[in-house]
Design an enzyme around this catalytic site. Structure first.
Site, PDB file in Angstrom:
ATOM      1  N   GLU A  32      -6.993  -7.809  -0.523  1.00 37.73           N
ATOM      2  CA  GLU A  32      -7.334  -7.653   0.892  1.00 37.73           C
ATOM      3  C   GLU A  32      -8.855  -7.353   0.795  1.00 37.73           C
ATOM      4  O   GLU A  32      -9.383  -6.463   0.190  1.00 37.73           O
ATOM      5  CB  GLU A  32      -6.738  -6.758   1.675  1.00 37.73           C
ATOM      6  N   GLU A  73       0.826  -1.177   0.023  1.00 38.93           N
ATOM      7  CA  GLU A  73       0.015  -0.072   0.038  1.00 38.93           C
ATOM      8  C   GLU A  73       0.860   1.209   0.111  1.00 38.93           C
ATOM      9  O   GLU A  73       0.841   1.969   0.734  1.00 38.93           O
ATOM     10  CB  GLU A  73      -0.923   0.208   1.285  1.00 38.93           C
TER      11      GLU A  73
END
Length: 667
Positions: free
Chosen positions: A307, A148
């Site tokens: 995710e 991320e």
């Protein structure tokens, strides 16, 4: 896309947080839910390198061995997203400096400076050790770089690198002064060393750095930071490919979307797009659908749902439980829009630290009789049955919406008119029109090929870079249909205004020019008259002068009552619509009934009964219809699907769809 051998079902697993004797039991529980993959080693740098140059892979070796023995597909993280304490102590320049000029200390994550040579060197050395060690393990199906990416840095390293970046772009300080219009407020520079990165002590202010004196500077700095982080990714990828050229490489995109990183520029370097999805409990279903379509459109291929949450999310202000059936519906929504994996954060709930209350496959109760685990096992069974059919199938769209990071940045730096400009919300106004009609839609960038589409919608195309106007003109002249709106065609790529009336270089194709823009203050409603009916509008009202365009709607209140609000212009073989105000949903729906009819494109299903319906097409041409009830209310299956087979169950399609029900249908 790199072809998967099976549909991945799994997620983040952190066995290093647990005693070794529990690992085999964990894997046994995962298998009960038909989980077949695990993402590991995302945040393990401190374990792998407790002291500089002293590596210890003993625990990771055991984890990899147990997962391999269990025939799990492994997504191997590179562990470079969170740095060990010794690194901060020995090399303080690795820590990023925020826009308030504060240097971070050890703690948190996403706190590295992308232009720190020490961070680059240490990350590269760890990467080399890791890839050389595991490159021959055939159970590793993806390399997962960092995690991320995000968090801009304003340190001396970045300032020096930024100056080099600017020299390469503008060549001379005179060129830079002109591009940024630096005569304003005596900002003219005479030497490259006089450049200061934008921060709260300089040309940026506001809690989130949302206000700027020199927008050209701030926008260029965001471009530079996105490229700086991308260069880190490229560095790690290069090392991986040197030792393991076959295994695909990715990094997980995130956010709504993440404003700091230009994913369209990053996409070219990804072997496959992966995305972390965490919709808030009150987010409308079309918002998540938009993000999935954006991820799918980045490479026009299926993507990885890297995710998601089985139930509660840890970091949101309010995290209600996902209601019975809701988890399955939200996961299949991602699949419906192009995901070829379903992965969770996380597989086992932590007992301490951040995110310990984030939901997981193995919860704190450590029982398999729970509601959530039973739903996860049921989802696993369905994916096992249907995954081989779904895998690799694609979405074919004839409509597209333009989303552009330079516009994202520049639009929200606008100083004046109204403080309520929100780029993503403006885009969603238009995406919702296609979502509610079940029309497949790509989310494309300004550099994509418009000729692939019957209709291209470019809301709030505030920044029109050189050559984009010609591209739009050519598209419409050759028969394309184009929609743009208020706050479009206003500035060039340096955020300097186009003279001669808005929408600047789009005046020709739209057949209008805008004299002024009125701000609609909170609580105020302006009426628009269209097809004999009044509709509310807000935010901004353009005062439009039509040249060649015909008027479709007029303002019905204020001093500009009777003047155009919406126009349509025939240009060559195509048409261009200009929407000069933010029509509320009912009015925009009425307008798009007309626009869509003019294109000749039909919905997948006309009587959708408030169900979300999408279509993926397999390589051999078979159509798979995903029918999702994204609410807790009962809905009725459209009659079109009578007699179709639900590949999740092997049974005939059922008519009555309870709340959060899902069917994947083929004829």
């Amino acid at each position: 896309m790199t072809q998967l051998s099976r549909f991945l079902y799994g997620g983040d697993y952190n066995p290093d947080q647990w005693p070794e004797e529990t690992w085999s039991k964990d894997i046994h529980v995962f298998k009960k839910a038909d989980i077949n993959s695990a993402t590991i080693n995302i945040f393990s740098w401190a374990l792998l390198e407790p002291r500089e140059g002293k590596y210890n892979f003993s625990k990771l070796d055991k984890v990899v061995q147990q997962l391999s023995d269990a025939n799990f597909d492994i997504v191997m993280g590179t562990a470079t997203a969170a740095m060990p304490a010794w690194m901060f102590k020995k090399y303080p320049d690795i820590a990023r400096v925020d826009y308030q000029d504060r240097r971070h200390v050890f703690g948190q994550r996403h706190n590295f400076c992308p232009n720190s040579s020490n961070y680059q060197r240490l990350a590269g050395e760890l990467e080399k050790q890791l890839v050389e060690r595991y490159k021959d393990n055939k159970h590793i199906v993806f390399w997962h770089i960092n995690n991320e990416y995000g968090g801009n840095c304003y340190c001396e390293n970045c300032q020096n690198a930024f100056k080099k970046w600017l020299k390469n772009k503008y060549k001379t300080v005179e060129g830079l002064n002109k591009a940024w219009n630096m005569n304003v407020w005596s900002h003219t520079i005479y030497d490259w060393d006089e450049i200061v990165v934008p921060n709260e002590l300089g040309d940026v202010w506001g809690i989130k750095g949302s206000e700027t004196i020199v927008a050209g500077l701030s926008i260029d700095y965001l471009r530079f930071q996105s490229e700086s982080m991308q260069n880190l990714f490229k560095m790690e990828k290069k090392i991986i490919k040197k030792f393991d050229p076959e295994t695909p490489v990715t990094t997980n995109f995130h956010g709504l979307p993440n404003k700091m990183v230009d994913y369209q520029k990053w996409a070219k370097g990804q072997d496959i797009i992966s995305y972390d999805s965490y919709p808030t409990y009150d987010a409308p279903a079309y918002k998540a659908a938009f993000l999935y379509d954006l991820m799918r459109s980045l490479k026009h291929q299926p993507f990885m749902l890297m995710e998601s949450a089985p139930s509660q999310v840890n970091w949101q202000p309010y995290s209600p439980l996902k209601r019975p059936g809701q988890m399955e519906a939200t996961e299949f929504q991602a699949v419906a829009h192009g995901a070829d994996t379903v992965q969770f954060f996380r597989l086992k709930q932590a007992v301490g630290g951040s995110e310990k209350f984030h939901s997981a496959v193995i919860a704190h109760s450590q029982r398999t009789v729970t509601r959530v685990f039973k739903e996860l096992a049921d989802l696993g069974k369905k994916l096992k049955n249907a995954g081989p059919t779904i895998l690799g199938s694609k979405t074919k769209a004839r409509f597209a919406i333009v989303f552009d990071w330079s516009n994202f940045w520049s639009y929200e730096y606008v100083d004046g008119i109204t403080q309520d400009l929100n780029y993503v919300d403006s885009i969603l106004d238009y995406y919702r029109q296609f979502y509610e009609r079940n029309i497949p839609t790509d989310i494309i960038g300004v550099d994509d090929d418009f000729s692939n589409y019957d209709l291209v919608v470019a809301p709030v195309l505030y920044m029109v870079k050189h050559g984009l106007d010609k591209k739009i003109n050519d598209y419409v002249e050759n028969g394309g249909n184009f929609v743009t709106t208020y706050m479009s065609g206003m500035v060039n790529s340096s955020d300097n205004v186009y003279l001669g009336g808005y929408p600047g270089p789009l005046k020709e194709v739209t057949g209008i020019w805008v004299e002024e823009s009125d701000a609609v203050v909170p609580g105020q409603k302006i009426k628009v008259l269209m097809n004999g009916k009044d509709y509310d509008t807000g935010l901004i009202c353009n005062l439009i002068h039509p040249n060649d365009a015909k008027i479709l709607a007029t303002y019905a209140s204020e001093f500009y009552a009777g003047t155009p609000a919406v126009t349509e212009n025939q240009y060559g073989k195509g048409r261009a619509w200009y929407i000069g105000t933010r029509l509320e949903h009912q009015g925009l729906t009425q307008l798009f009934n007309h626009i869509i009819f003019e294109t000749g494109v039909e919905s997948l299903v006309c009587d959708s009964h408030k169900l979300e319906i999408t279509k993926r097409v397999t390589e051999d041409g078979k159509e798979l219809y995903f029918v999702l009830n994204m609410s807790n209310e009962e809905r009725t299956l459209p009659s079109k699907f009578t007699g179709y087979e639900d590949i999740l169950t092997g049974e005939k399609a059922h008519k009555d769809m309870k709340g959060w029900d899902v069917q994947v249908l083929r004829n």
